[in-house]
Write an enzyme that holds these catalytic residues in place. Structure first.
Site, short mmCIF file in Angstrom:
data_model
loop_
_atom_site.label_atom_id
_atom_site.label_comp_id
_atom_site.label_asym_id
_atom_site.label_seq_id
_atom_site.Cartn_x
_atom_site.Cartn_y
_atom_site.Cartn_z
N ASN A 8 2.22 -5.28 -3.02
CA ASN A 8 0.74 -5.54 -2.98
C ASN A 8 -0.13 -4.24 -2.60
O ASN A 8 0.37 -3.45 -1.67
CB ASN A 8 0.62 -6.52 -1.57
CG ASN A 8 -0.84 -6.95 -1.27
OD1 ASN A 8 -1.30 -7.66 -2.24
ND2 ASN A 8 -1.13 -6.90 -0.17
N ASP B 184 -12.44 -10.00 -0.92
CA ASP B 184 -13.78 -9.99 -0.37
C ASP B 184 -14.45 -9.34 -1.33
O ASP B 184 -14.18 -8.21 -1.76
CB ASP B 184 -13.67 -9.65 1.29
CG ASP B 184 -13.05 -8.43 1.52
OD1 ASP B 184 -12.92 -7.78 0.64
OD2 ASP B 184 -12.37 -8.51 2.70
N HIS C 68 -10.45 -6.06 -2.48
CA HIS C 68 -11.61 -5.85 -1.55
C HIS C 68 -12.64 -5.00 -2.25
O HIS C 68 -12.57 -3.77 -2.46
CB HIS C 68 -11.09 -4.78 -0.42
CG HIS C 68 -9.98 -5.59 0.36
ND1 HIS C 68 -10.44 -6.61 1.27
CD2 HIS C 68 -8.79 -5.30 0.73
CE1 HIS C 68 -9.10 -7.02 1.89
NE2 HIS C 68 -8.25 -6.32 1.71
N GLU D 135 0.77 -1.27 0.06
CA GLU D 135 0.05 0.04 0.03
C GLU D 135 0.82 1.30 0.03
O GLU D 135 0.63 2.31 0.66
CB GLU D 135 -1.10 -0.09 1.13
CG GLU D 135 -1.80 -1.32 1.42
CD GLU D 135 -2.79 -1.48 2.42
OE1 GLU D 135 -2.70 -0.43 3.26
OE2 GLU D 135 -3.57 -2.39 2.35
N GLU E 246 -6.23 -10.50 -1.30
CA GLU E 246 -7.28 -10.45 -0.29
C GLU E 246 -8.38 -10.35 -0.65
O GLU E 246 -9.38 -9.30 -0.20
CB GLU E 246 -6.62 -9.29 0.61
CG GLU E 246 -5.20 -9.07 0.98
CD GLU E 246 -4.86 -7.75 1.60
OE1 GLU E 246 -5.68 -6.97 2.04
OE2 GLU E 246 -3.49 -7.59 1.77
O1 G3I Z 1 -4.85 -7.65 18.99
C1 G3I Z 1 -5.38 -6.53 19.45
C2 G3I Z 1 -5.94 -6.88 20.73
O2 G3I Z 1 -4.89 -7.01 21.70
C3 G3I Z 1 -6.66 -5.71 21.17
O3 G3I Z 1 -7.40 -5.90 22.71
C4 G3I Z 1 -7.66 -5.14 20.07
C5 G3I Z 1 -8.41 -3.76 20.47
O4 G3I Z 1 -8.67 -2.93 19.25
O5 G3I Z 1 -7.04 -4.95 18.97
C6 G3I Z 1 -6.46 -5.93 18.15
O6 G3I Z 1 -5.71 -5.64 17.12
C7 G3I Z 1 -6.43 -5.57 15.98
C8 G3I Z 1 -5.74 -6.39 15.05
O7 G3I Z 1 -6.64 -6.21 13.71
C9 G3I Z 1 -6.21 -7.89 15.47
O8 G3I Z 1 -7.57 -8.33 15.45
C10 G3I Z 1 -6.18 -4.17 15.57
O9 G3I Z 1 -6.90 -3.11 16.63
C11 G3I Z 1 -7.01 -3.99 14.18
O10 G3I Z 1 -6.72 -2.61 13.48
C12 G3I Z 1 -6.29 -5.06 13.28
O11 G3I Z 1 -6.96 -4.90 12.06
C13 G3I Z 1 -6.47 -5.30 11.05
C14 G3I Z 1 -6.10 -4.62 9.81
O12 G3I Z 1 -5.48 -5.19 8.82
C15 G3I Z 1 -5.14 -3.30 10.46
O13 G3I Z 1 -4.80 -2.49 9.47
C16 G3I Z 1 -7.31 -6.56 10.28
O14 G3I Z 1 -7.62 -7.75 11.29
C17 G3I Z 1 -6.82 -7.02 9.18
O15 G3I Z 1 -7.73 -7.77 8.29
C18 G3I Z 1 -6.51 -5.86 8.16
O16 G3I Z 1 -5.95 -6.51 7.02
C19 G3I Z 1 -5.30 -5.47 5.83
C20 G3I Z 1 -4.33 -5.99 5.22
O17 G3I Z 1 -3.44 -6.30 6.38
C21 G3I Z 1 -3.76 -4.92 4.15
N1 G3I Z 1 -4.64 -4.65 3.35
C22 G3I Z 1 -6.22 -4.45 3.88
C23 G3I Z 1 -6.70 -5.39 4.78
C24 G3I Z 1 -7.90 -4.83 5.47
O18 G3I Z 1 -7.90 -3.72 6.05
#
Ligand code: G3I
Length: 304
Positions: free
Chosen positions: A168, A236, A205, A127, A234
Site C-alpha cells: 500500500n 480523499d 489522497h 509506504e 484511502e
Molecule cells: O490517540 C492520540 C491521543 O491520545 C492524543 O491525545 C492525540 C494528541 O496528538 O493524538 C492521538 O493520536 C493521533 C491519532 O491519529 C489518532 O487520532 C496521532 O497524534 C495522529 O498522528 C494520528 O494521525 C493518523 C495518521 O495516519 C498518523 O500517521 C491519522 O488519524 C490517520 O488518518 C493517518 O492515516 C494515514 C494512513 O495510516 C497511511 N496513509 C496516509 C494516511 C493519512 O496520513
C-alpha cells in the site's frame, strides 16, 4: 442500488471507509457507516504503536471493537498496517538490525494470527518507497536489509493464508511518476520470484500537489496486468462542489473499468472525520449530509 455498498456489490466490488474506534459511540457516524459501507479499515487501531505498545505485549482492544462492529453488521475488514516506518512504538524506533527484524517478524506473526480468518486483505507493508528518485524510503526497517518487504509478506502469508496480502502506498497513482514505476517493478519482481503478494493498494489522497491524474486508469490496468488485484485504499479528494464530485465520479469509473480493481475505500466518513486538518475531502459534510461528491460516486457505481 441506493447505497454505496449495495451499488458497489452489484458491480462485484466493495465500498469501504476508514473507521476510528472512538467514533463508534457517535450515532450519526454509525448510522452512515452501517447504511452505506460494506468494508472497513481501522484508521489507526491496528498499527504497530496501537497493537504492541510494549514489546511482546499486545493490545487489541480498539481494533477488536472495529472488527466486532464490522462482523455484526456484515462488513469485511481491511487490515492496516503490519509493517510501516511510521506510528511505530517507541521501543521499536529504538531497535535496529537483527533485533528490529525479529521484532517485525514477531509483530506480523502475532497480529495476523490474532485476526486470522477475519481479514479480507492486509496492508502488509505501507509506504516503503521514497517520494522521489524511485528508491526505497530510508527507515529503520529499510536499514535491516532490502529483503525486509518480502520477509514481511512471507511472514504474513504463513500466519494467515486466507488473507489477501497488499502493498500500500501514496503518490503511486500517476503512471509516469518514478515512485509508481518503482512499486510496479517491485511487484513484478515479487510475482516473478514467487514472493506472496495478492494486491496493490493505491491510497489516492488527491490534492493540488498530487492531483487525480488522467492516466489513473492506465496505472490500475498496468498493476492488474501483473496478476494482482488493485484496491483504492484511502481515497480523499481536495476541493468541493461540482469539481470535486466530477473527480470522485472519474475515480469510480476508472475502478469499474478494470476488472481486478476489487474495491474502493474512502479515508473517513464526514469531512470532519478527515485526517486533513482543514478542507472538505470526503463524501459527507460535517453534519452527515450527502455532498455532490456522494451523488457522483453513487451514480457512477450505478451506471451501465
Ligand atoms: O490517540 C492520540 C491521543 O491520545 C492524543 O491525545 C492525540 C494528541 O496528538 O493524538 C492521538 O493520536 C493521533 C491519532 O491519529 C489518532 O487520532 C496521532 O497524534 C495522529 O498522528 C494520528 O494521525 C493518523 C495518521 O495516519 C498518523 O500517521 C491519522 O488519524 C490517520 O488518518 C493517518 O492515516 C494515514 C494512513 O495510516 C497511511 N496513509 C496516509 C494516511 C493519512 O496520513
Amino acid at each position: 442500488g441506493t447505497t454505496l455498498g449495495a451499488s458497489a456489490a452489484e458491480k462485484g466490488r466493495y465500498f469501504g471507509t476508514a473507521v476510528a474506534a472512538y467514533k463508534l459511540s457517535d450515532a450519526t457516524y454509525v448510522g452512515i457507516l452501517n447504511r452505506e459501507f460494506n468494508m472497513v479499515t481501522p484508521e489507526n487501531e491496528m498499527k504497530w504503536d496501537a497493537t504492541e505498545p510494549s514489546q511482546n505485549q499486545f493490545n487489541y482492544t480498539n481494533a477488536d471493537r472495529i472488527v466486532s462492529h464490522a462482523q455484526a453488521n456484515g462488513m469485511r475488514v481491511r487490515g492496516h498496517a503490519l509493517a510501516w516506518h511510521s506510528q511505530q512504538p517507541g521501543w521499536a524506533q529504538n531497535l535496529s538490525g537483527t533485533a528490529l527484524r525479529q521484532a517485525m517478524v514477531n509483530h506480523i506473526t502475532r497480529v495476523a494470527t490474532h485476526y486470522k480468518g477475519k481479514i479480507y486483505a492486509w496492508d502488509v507493508v505501507n509506504e516503503a518507497f521514497a517520494d522521489s528518485g524511485g528508491v526505497r524510503r530510508d527507515s529503520n526497517l529499510q536499514r535491516t536489509g532490502d529483503d525486509w518487504i518480502e520477509v514481511a509478506f512471507r511472514t504474513a502469508r504463513a500466519a494467515d493464508p486466507g488473507a489477501k496480502l497488499c502493498y500500500n502506498d501514496y503518490n503511486t497513482d500517476n503512471w509516469t511518476w518514478a515512485k509508481t514505476q518503482a512499486v510496479y517493478n517491485m511487484v513484478r519482481d515479487f510475482k516473478a520470484r514467487g514472493v506472496p503478494i495478492d494486491c496493490v493498494g493505491l491510497q489516492s489522497h488527491f490534492n493540488s500537489g498530487s492531483p487525480y491524474p488522467g492516466n489513473y486508469r492506465t496505472t490500475l490496468e498496468n498493476f492488474a496486468a501483473l496478476g494482482v488485484d488493485v484496491q483504492i485504499t484511502e481515497l480523499d479528494i481536495e476541493g468541493s462542489g461540482t469539481t470535486q464530485a466530477t473527480t470522485y465520479g472519474n475515480v469510480v469509473k476508472d475502478c469499474l473499468a478494470v476488472s481486478r480493481c476489487t474495491g474502493i475505500t474512502v479515508w473517513g466518513i464526514r469531512d470532519s472525520d478527515s485526517w486533513r486538518a482543514s478542507g472538505t475531502p470526503l463524501l459527507f459534510d460535517g453534519n452527515g449530509n450527502k455532498k455532490p461528491a456522494y451523488t457522483a460516486v453513487l451514480d457512477a457505481l450505478n451506471a451501465g
